[in-house]
Design a protein around this motif. Structure first.
Motif, PDB file in Angstrom:
ATOM      1  N   ASP A  47       0.837  -1.206   0.000  1.00 14.71           N
ATOM      2  CA  ASP A  47       0.000   0.000   0.000  1.00 14.71           C
ATOM      3  C   ASP A  47       0.873   1.257   0.000  1.00 14.71           C
ATOM      4  OD1 ASP A  47      -2.270  -1.540   0.035  1.00 14.71           O
ATOM      5  OD2 ASP A  47      -2.511  -1.451   2.217  1.00 14.71           O
ATOM      6  N   GLU A  90       0.559   4.120  -2.848  1.00 16.17           N
ATOM      7  CA  GLU A  90       0.241   5.518  -2.545  1.00 16.17           C
ATOM      8  C   GLU A  90       1.330   6.449  -3.064  1.00 16.17           C
ATOM      9  OE1 GLU A  90      -2.517   6.867  -1.396  1.00 16.17           O
ATOM     10  OE2 GLU A  90      -3.381   4.857  -1.457  1.00 16.17           O
ATOM     11  N   ARG A 111       0.815   9.343  -5.778  1.00 21.59           N
ATOM     12  CA  ARG A 111       1.224  10.712  -5.456  1.00 21.59           C
ATOM     13  C   ARG A 111       2.139  11.266  -6.548  1.00 21.59           C
ATOM     14  NH1 ARG A 111       5.240  13.506  -4.505  1.00 21.59           N
ATOM     15  NH2 ARG A 111       6.606  11.704  -4.658  1.00 21.59           N
TER      16      ARG A 111
END
Length: 411
Positions: free
Chosen positions: A217, A221, A225
């Protein structure tokens, strides 16, 4: 002549936005050229006012993460003389008060919106020290009492609004000069030591022995981003990115991603497949799938969802659907894309988004297997051509916002 003024105003909006965002204190995701409705406020009498920029004031370095941001509406005047700014600013103040009062009545809370006036030439020098004062604000509200509807002036609200008015005089020499580097979290870095993307095997079922490879995860992320940061750069360079097609925009994303991440063999972890896809292949499956699409209507967007779901995936695949918007109302396009995803037969759920204009998340299942679930991040990116501006409600010389209880300029 009107078209020339329009292009000049659009250019100035982008200049002011880039300059203010360079301070790390502001974020302006919407301009009047992207979505006039997002840049509008409504007064007590029902009259609407459209500003040039809408965004947020970042209160602290962690604000972008925690969500502690204050909304701000910005108006800019690129005049070479004082002109009629004094009169326009007085109405600007009355609109600031009236729209704040209406928002409180409508939503039963004060969103603490701030109002910024950015000008390239000072005005009202005899009243300069009073421009953000309560007495001056009251005077302006009384002068434009038609904006009050049937409501009386609230002295406490006057004081609060006066504290939220900014006036800034800028010089053309300041524009384009970065005040300081962007925060590390917002930079698109090309590091010497790239971050490793490791595909781990993790159990995803209560059944013994049932497991599938997945990326963490944390890495997911970070990838999202990075894509979002590249997208922000695309939006700030419309003259350049507006000429790119889907495949060329995808290739820029691939370049940045492969500069930031490495695979087990220190090679290119992200591969292109077809013209618009970004994949992390692993043992004939794809633990990460990216799809880049220009918005060309709901039917073609639904086909893009089918294409994304059509890859051979594991039970815990993560995905990004990068949506390039180069025409139409950006907010409406995002809502239509959201509806396409939620109406899809493979849709499972959608958690609430803290910033729906920049990212929305969904959980879908694979077309052939409901057990195989796919996390999808929708990342809308506006890429418009500056040479082909959309119609603007009020094509007057550049209107734009910002300022803080300013010090009197040299006169």
């Amino acid at each position: 002549m009107v078209e020339q003024l329009h292009i000049m105003g659009r250019s100035t909006v982008h200049e002011i936005r880039e300059w203010l965002e360079g301070t790390d204190r502001f974020e302006f995701p919407v301009t009047v050229f992207d979505d006039p409705s997002k840049c509008s406020v409504t007064c007590l009498n029902g009259e609407s006012k459209t500003f040039d920029l809408f965004g947020y004031i970042i209160e602290a370095p962690s604000a972008a993460v925690t969500g502690s941001r204050r909304p701000v509406s910005l108006e800019c005047k690129k005049y070479s003389a004082a002109g009629g700014q004094a009169t326009e600013f007085r109405r600007f103040l009355a609109v600031a008060y009236s729209s704040t009062a209406r928002a409180i009545l409508q939503h039963k809370r004060d969103e603490e919106r701030e109002f910024m006036w950015v000008t390239f030439h000072p005005f009202s020098l005899s009243n300069w020290s009073k421009l953000c004062s309560v007495p001056y604000l009251r005077e302006c509200v009384e002068e434009h009492d038609e904006l009050l509807g049937a409501e009386a002036i609230d002295e406490d609200l006057l004081a609060r609004v006066a504290e939220r008015v900014w006036v800034l005089v800028v010089s053309q020499k300041q524009i384009g000069i970065p005040l300081k580097p962007a925060a590390t979290s917002q930079q698109i870095q090309i590091p010497i030591d790239r971050r490793a993307v490791r595909v781990a095997t993790a159990a995803i079922s209560a059944n013994v022995g049932v497991s599938d490879p997945r990326i963490s995860d944390e890495i997911y992320e970070d990838v999202v981003r990075t894509i979002r940061a590249v997208g922000n750069s695309f939006e700030r360079l419309p003259k350049t990115t507006g000429r790119f097609n889907e495949e060329e925009l995808r290739d820029v994303l691939l370049f940045i991603l492969n500069s930031n991440y490495e695979g087990l063999a220190r090679g290119e972890v992200f591969n292109g497949a077809g013209k618009t896809d970004i994949l992390i292949p692993y043992h004939d499956h794809n633990p990460f799938v990216g799809e880049c699409k220009v918005w060309r209507g709901q039917k073609k967007f639904s086909a893009a969802i089918d294409q994304l779901l059509g890859y051979t995936v594991w039970r815990d695949t993560k995905a990004a659907l990068v949506l390039f918007i180069n025409d139409g109302n950006a907010a409406n396009v995002i809502e239509k894309a959201d509806r396409c995803i939620q109406d899809h037969s493979c849709f499972v759920s959608a958690p609430p988004s803290s910033d729906p204009d920049s990212r929305r998340d969904y959980l879908l299942h694979a077309i052939d297997d409901r057990v195989k679930q796919i996390q999808v991040a929708l990342l809308p990116i506006v890429v418009r051509q500056l040479q082909a501006p959309q119609a603007r409600p009020d094509p007057t010389p550049a209107n734009h916002v910002w300022s803080s209880s300013a010090t009197p300029p040299n006169s």
